[in-house]
Design an enzyme around this catalytic site. Structure first.
Site, short mmCIF file in Angstrom:
data_model
loop_
_atom_site.label_atom_id
_atom_site.label_comp_id
_atom_site.label_asym_id
_atom_site.label_seq_id
_atom_site.Cartn_x
_atom_site.Cartn_y
_atom_site.Cartn_z
N LYS A 144 -7.04 -1.07 11.72
CA LYS A 144 -6.44 -1.49 10.44
C LYS A 144 -5.24 -0.60 10.13
O LYS A 144 -4.21 -1.06 9.64
CB LYS A 144 -7.50 -1.41 9.32
CG LYS A 144 -7.07 -2.04 8.01
CD LYS A 144 -6.33 -1.12 7.09
CE LYS A 144 -5.99 -1.78 5.77
NZ LYS A 144 -5.20 -0.93 4.87
N HIS A 198 -2.34 9.69 -0.67
CA HIS A 198 -2.56 8.45 -1.41
C HIS A 198 -2.57 8.68 -2.91
O HIS A 198 -2.08 7.87 -3.67
CB HIS A 198 -3.94 7.87 -1.03
CG HIS A 198 -3.86 6.80 0.01
ND1 HIS A 198 -3.52 5.52 -0.29
CD2 HIS A 198 -4.07 6.83 1.35
CE1 HIS A 198 -3.52 4.80 0.82
NE2 HIS A 198 -3.85 5.58 1.83
N ASP A 256 4.64 -14.44 11.76
CA ASP A 256 3.31 -14.89 11.35
C ASP A 256 2.31 -13.74 11.56
O ASP A 256 1.86 -13.49 12.67
CB ASP A 256 2.95 -16.11 12.21
CG ASP A 256 1.58 -16.68 11.91
OD1 ASP A 256 0.78 -16.02 11.22
OD2 ASP A 256 1.31 -17.81 12.36
N GLU A 278 0.83 -1.22 0.00
CA GLU A 278 0.00 0.00 0.00
C GLU A 278 0.86 1.26 0.00
O GLU A 278 1.78 1.39 0.81
CB GLU A 278 -0.91 -0.03 1.24
CG GLU A 278 -1.90 1.11 1.27
CD GLU A 278 -2.90 0.99 2.44
OE1 GLU A 278 -3.19 -0.12 2.91
OE2 GLU A 278 -3.35 2.06 2.89
C1 MEV Z 1 -5.81 2.84 5.29
O1 MEV Z 1 -5.03 1.74 4.89
C2 MEV Z 1 -5.76 3.02 6.80
C3 MEV Z 1 -6.65 4.15 7.34
O2 MEV Z 1 -7.98 3.95 6.92
C4 MEV Z 1 -6.55 4.07 8.85
C5 MEV Z 1 -7.51 4.99 9.58
O3 MEV Z 1 -8.58 5.31 9.03
O4 MEV Z 1 -7.19 5.37 10.72
C6 MEV Z 1 -6.20 5.49 6.83
#
Ligand code: MEV
Length: 421
Positions: free
Chosen positions: A262, A376, A278, A84
């Site tokens: 995430k 991004h 892992d 990413e």
């Molecule tokens: C994207 O890979 C991760 C985010 O969505 C984390 C977040 O929203 O805190 C930017």
């Protein structure tokens, strides 16, 4: 570069060529030419063929390096294997801000893993649980007979718990074997011990053992990282407040908490993968830990200190090893561990959690201010330009034009490419 004077702090690292970046890492981590050549090599097919079944080849993802990390007063360059865009840059930037107030500080428990042995069909579960506990010494002794090397290094089975659980099939006992796994992830050692204990536990309880397996909810192997993010550097009090508003949603709402966590795992997984650990085990442990109160919530927490600076803390189980497993077999994973300069699994775990905190801060900071699309989109636009057939300098030209127009689409990239050709 002497160890004392070396710094991971570097500006404009992303502007350097790949060769220049490798040179920097080579000096920082004392790599040989043979080691630096590994960066552009693939995993040997024979090794791959021994690692899993039905091998056809290997699957590559980019390996980047996050700079600026100061953790417990030690400088680190942090390898990150991830597909990413923006993640590596975001971690480096967060680490640079954290340095202003002294970098990341961590705390860590002993490397204790839990093995579960499920015992069913017991007439008197309370009596049986008492019997298990009364034979603790003998049970731990038998467990430790299975791994004399681990015991020699100060690890081994240390404790025992007998939990009585009710299920639709009736009551059962789940014995938890607590094992200090030292520098290993520990799955093999713990599983071997659990299997070896099964006959003894059946005899003791008169029941039937079913599952004998490590738990990925490694909540006795916890790492906590903390950093202070300078109020002025991040844009003043209003930005700290905006950050806290964003964070609070993750604290109360599982829908946001999942995305927030995430973002943490973006950092954590990339280092877990780079060191051959892992990542499914780490993911499972992290999300189970995030639900420990009964509601899924943020793994991190943020607050203002008395100066008005933003304090971030991240706490989660971290079952990583530096011996055994894929991390020993894969030469690139060995190289990544050398780049880190880590000496123990505990140290690796501390870097991993600091990286997770850096990543989380960077994401929530961007979301609370400019949004994440800005960062991004420029890399995304470059990828689209390449997909449209752009080469060399064309890539930047096509991407810049698409970002300017706010239209990052394959058909537009193809049109721009035609126009500039
Ligand atoms: C994207 O890979 C991760 C985010 O969505 C984390 C977040 O929203 O805190 C930017």
């Amino acid at each position: 570069m002497s160890d004392k004077g070396k710094s991971s702090k570097v500006s404009g690292f992303y502007k350097k060529s790949i060769r220049e970046r490798i040179e920097f890492v080579k000096k920082f981590s004392d790599l040989t030419d043979e080691e630096t050549n590994l960066f552009s090599s693939c995993l040997n097919m024979d090794i791959a063929d021994r690692m899993i079944e039905n091998v056809l080849g290997t699957f590559e993802i980019p390996l980047g390096i996050a700079v600026n990390f100061l953790i417990n007063d030690k400088e680190y360059l942090v390898p990150m294997a991830i597909e990413e865009s923006s993640v590596v840059a975001a971690a480096s930037n967060a680490a640079k801000i954290a340095r202003i107030k002294g970098g990341f500080k961590t705390k860590c428990t002993d490397p204790l893993m839990i093995g579960q042995i499920q015992i069913l069909q017991i007439d008197d579960v309370v009596g049986a649980a008492k019997k298990i506990i009364s034979k603790k010494k003998e049970i731990l002794h038998l467990a430790n007979e299975q791994d004399k090397v681990l015991v020699k290094f100060g690890g081994g089975a240390k404790d025992l718990e007998a939990r009585i659980l009710d299920s639709p099939l009736g009551k059962m006992i789940v014995t938890h074997l607590i094992v200090d796994v030292r520098d290993a992830m520990g799955a093999n050692a713990v599983n071997t011990m659990c299997e070896a204990l099964a006959p003894m536990l059946e005899e003791l309880t008169g029941g039937k053992v079913r599952l004998k397996i490590l738990s990925n909810l490694a909540d006795k192997r916890i790492v906590k990282a903390k950093a202070v993010f300078d109020k002025e550097k991040i844009g003043g009090e209003s930005v700290v407040d905006a950050f806290l508003e964003s964070y609070n949603l993750a604290a109360i709402d599982p829908y946001r908490a999942a995305t927030h966590n995430k973002g943490i795992m973006n950092g954590i997984d990339s280092l877990i993968i780079a060191t051959g650990n892992d990542f499914r085990a780490i993911e499972a442990g992290a999300h189970a830990y995030a639900s420990r109160s009964g509601q899924y919530t943020s793994l991190s927490c943020y607050y203002k200190d008395k100066n008005g600076d933003l304090v971030g803390e991240l706490e989660l189980p971290m079952a990583v090893g530096i011996v055994g497993g894929a991390g020993n077999i894969n030469p690139k994973a060995r190289l990544c561990k050398k780049i880190l300069g880590i000496k123990t699994a505990r140290e690796l775990a501390e870097v991993v959690v600091s990286l997770g905190l850096a990543q989380n801060f960077a994401a929530v900071f961007a979301l609370s201010t400019v949004g994440i699309q800005k960062g991004h989109m420029s890399l995304h636009a470059k990828n689209i330009a390449v997909m449209a057939g752009a080469k060399g300098k064309e890539i930047d030209k096509v991407a810049t034009q698409m970002v300017k127009e706010g239209k990052i689409k394959l058909d537009r990239a193809e049109e721009i490419l035609k126009e500039i050709k």
